[in-house]
Write an enzyme that holds these catalytic residues in place. Sequence first.
Site, PDB file in Angstrom:
ATOM      1  N   ASP A   1       0.857  -1.192   0.000  1.00  0.00           N
ATOM      2  CA  ASP A   1       0.000   0.000   0.000  1.00  0.00           C
ATOM      3  C   ASP A   1       0.891   1.239   0.000  1.00  0.00           C
ATOM      4  O   ASP A   1       1.779   1.364   0.853  1.00  0.00           O
ATOM      5  CB  ASP A   1      -0.886  -0.031   1.263  1.00  0.00           C
ATOM      6  CG  ASP A   1      -1.947   1.056   1.233  1.00  0.00           C
ATOM      7  OD1 ASP A   1      -3.107   0.760   1.546  1.00  0.00           O
ATOM      8  OD2 ASP A   1      -1.599   2.199   0.873  1.00  0.00           O
ATOM      9  N   ILE A   2       0.675   2.132  -0.926  1.00  0.00           N
ATOM     10  CA  ILE A   2       1.519   3.346  -1.064  1.00  0.00           C
ATOM     11  C   ILE A   2       1.494   4.157   0.232  1.00  0.00           C
ATOM     12  O   ILE A   2       2.499   4.781   0.587  1.00  0.00           O
ATOM     13  CB  ILE A   2       1.048   4.192  -2.260  1.00  0.00           C
ATOM     14  CG1 ILE A   2       2.074   5.264  -2.610  1.00  0.00           C
ATOM     15  CG2 ILE A   2      -0.324   4.815  -2.046  1.00  0.00           C
ATOM     16  CD1 ILE A   2       3.172   4.789  -3.520  1.00  0.00           C
TER      17      ILE A   2
ATOM     18  N   ASP B   1      -5.490   7.984  -4.673  1.00  0.00           N
ATOM     19  CA  ASP B   1      -5.816   9.361  -4.262  1.00  0.00           C
ATOM     20  C   ASP B   1      -6.621   9.339  -2.963  1.00  0.00           C
ATOM     21  O   ASP B   1      -6.315  10.032  -1.985  1.00  0.00           O
ATOM     22  CB  ASP B   1      -6.643  10.000  -5.390  1.00  0.00           C
ATOM     23  CG  ASP B   1      -6.572  11.517  -5.417  1.00  0.00           C
ATOM     24  OD1 ASP B   1      -7.165  12.110  -6.316  1.00  0.00           O
ATOM     25  OD2 ASP B   1      -5.896  12.085  -4.539  1.00  0.00           O
TER      26      ASP B   1
ATOM     27  N   SER C   1      -2.114   5.655 -13.572  1.00  0.00           N
ATOM     28  CA  SER C   1      -3.087   5.538 -14.676  1.00  0.00           C
ATOM     29  C   SER C   1      -3.620   4.134 -14.925  1.00  0.00           C
ATOM     30  O   SER C   1      -4.512   3.967 -15.766  1.00  0.00           O
ATOM     31  CB  SER C   1      -2.500   6.062 -16.008  1.00  0.00           C
ATOM     32  OG  SER C   1      -2.588   7.462 -16.063  1.00  0.00           O
ATOM     33  N   THR C   2      -3.099   3.108 -14.238  1.00  0.00           N
ATOM     34  CA  THR C   2      -3.513   1.729 -14.573  1.00  0.00           C
ATOM     35  C   THR C   2      -4.729   1.280 -13.777  1.00  0.00           C
ATOM     36  O   THR C   2      -5.095   0.098 -13.816  1.00  0.00           O
ATOM     37  CB  THR C   2      -2.354   0.745 -14.335  1.00  0.00           C
ATOM     38  OG1 THR C   2      -1.998   0.755 -12.951  1.00  0.00           O
ATOM     39  CG2 THR C   2      -1.152   1.098 -15.185  1.00  0.00           C
ATOM     40  N   GLY C   3      -5.367   2.183 -13.043  1.00  0.00           N
ATOM     41  CA  GLY C   3      -6.615   1.836 -12.333  1.00  0.00           C
ATOM     42  C   GLY C   3      -7.783   2.483 -13.043  1.00  0.00           C
ATOM     43  O   GLY C   3      -8.102   2.154 -14.194  1.00  0.00           O
TER      44      GLY C   3
ATOM     45  N   TYR D   1      -8.024   5.073 -14.621  1.00  0.00           N
ATOM     46  CA  TYR D   1      -7.751   5.712 -15.929  1.00  0.00           C
ATOM     47  C   TYR D   1      -7.523   4.699 -17.052  1.00  0.00           C
ATOM     48  O   TYR D   1      -7.268   5.071 -18.186  1.00  0.00           O
ATOM     49  CB  TYR D   1      -6.589   6.688 -15.798  1.00  0.00           C
ATOM     50  CG  TYR D   1      -7.003   8.034 -15.194  1.00  0.00           C
ATOM     51  CD1 TYR D   1      -8.326   8.276 -14.808  1.00  0.00           C
ATOM     52  CD2 TYR D   1      -6.098   9.057 -15.017  1.00  0.00           C
ATOM     53  CE1 TYR D   1      -8.709   9.480 -14.257  1.00  0.00           C
ATOM     54  CE2 TYR D   1      -6.457  10.286 -14.470  1.00  0.00           C
ATOM     55  CZ  TYR D   1      -7.780  10.488 -14.099  1.00  0.00           C
ATOM     56  OH  TYR D   1      -8.177  11.698 -13.566  1.00  0.00           O
TER      57      TYR D   1
END
Length: 179
Positions: free
Chosen positions: A11-12, A35, A118-120, A122
């Site tokens: 997890d980031i 986000d 972007s790979t979620g 987006y």
Amino acid sequence: MWERIELVRGDITGQDTDAIVNAANHTLLGGGGVDGAIHKTAGPELIEECRTLGGCPTGEARITKGYHLRAKYVIHTVGPIWRGGGGGESRLLQSCYENSMRLVAEYGCRSVAFPSISTGSYGYPIKEAAPVAIGSVAHVLGVCPDIELVRFVLYSNEDYLLYRDLFEKMKKQTAPKRA
Ligand code: APR
């Protein structure tokens, strides 16, 4: 420079790097996925600071404090929405990584953690995004000796294995040829 790149599954928001990168949208006013998790962990002061930034165009990056996160800074970057690949998506994605790394260097951070931008939501296919992500970061590391660690934090095992296999291939391709 490959030894300064790390891949983990996790997890980031839990990363102890100097900076973590947020996969934001152009309003910088929060959302879901990465986000949402970053804003939830950082606390309400983060959105207050984001409000002062006036948004962020796709491909660019902005930096704020990390507040309740372990990281000192959050670098917010806005990835391209995948529309089939004909609209310069890969160039914009590359800019996200390059502009984020520029801020890492400018703010004297020695380490940074990236999600798979972007790979979620987006929709950027991860098979197309991973080489852009790793290649862009490796390129910047080559000219920024002070950045000691770039960690890619993959949320699913599948994403981690994909990045890892690609990473191993890229390392082999650039390994010094045996004499
Ligand atoms: N830690 C690490 N990676 C995560 C986490 C997390 N807590 N949550 C999700 N991910 C992964 C997803 O699985 C995906 O692989 O991060 C990658 C990016 O997914 P998104 O967060 O959906 O980001 P993106 O595809 O860039 O879409 C950005 O989504 O949340 C909104 O406000 C954001 O509008 C913006 C859009």
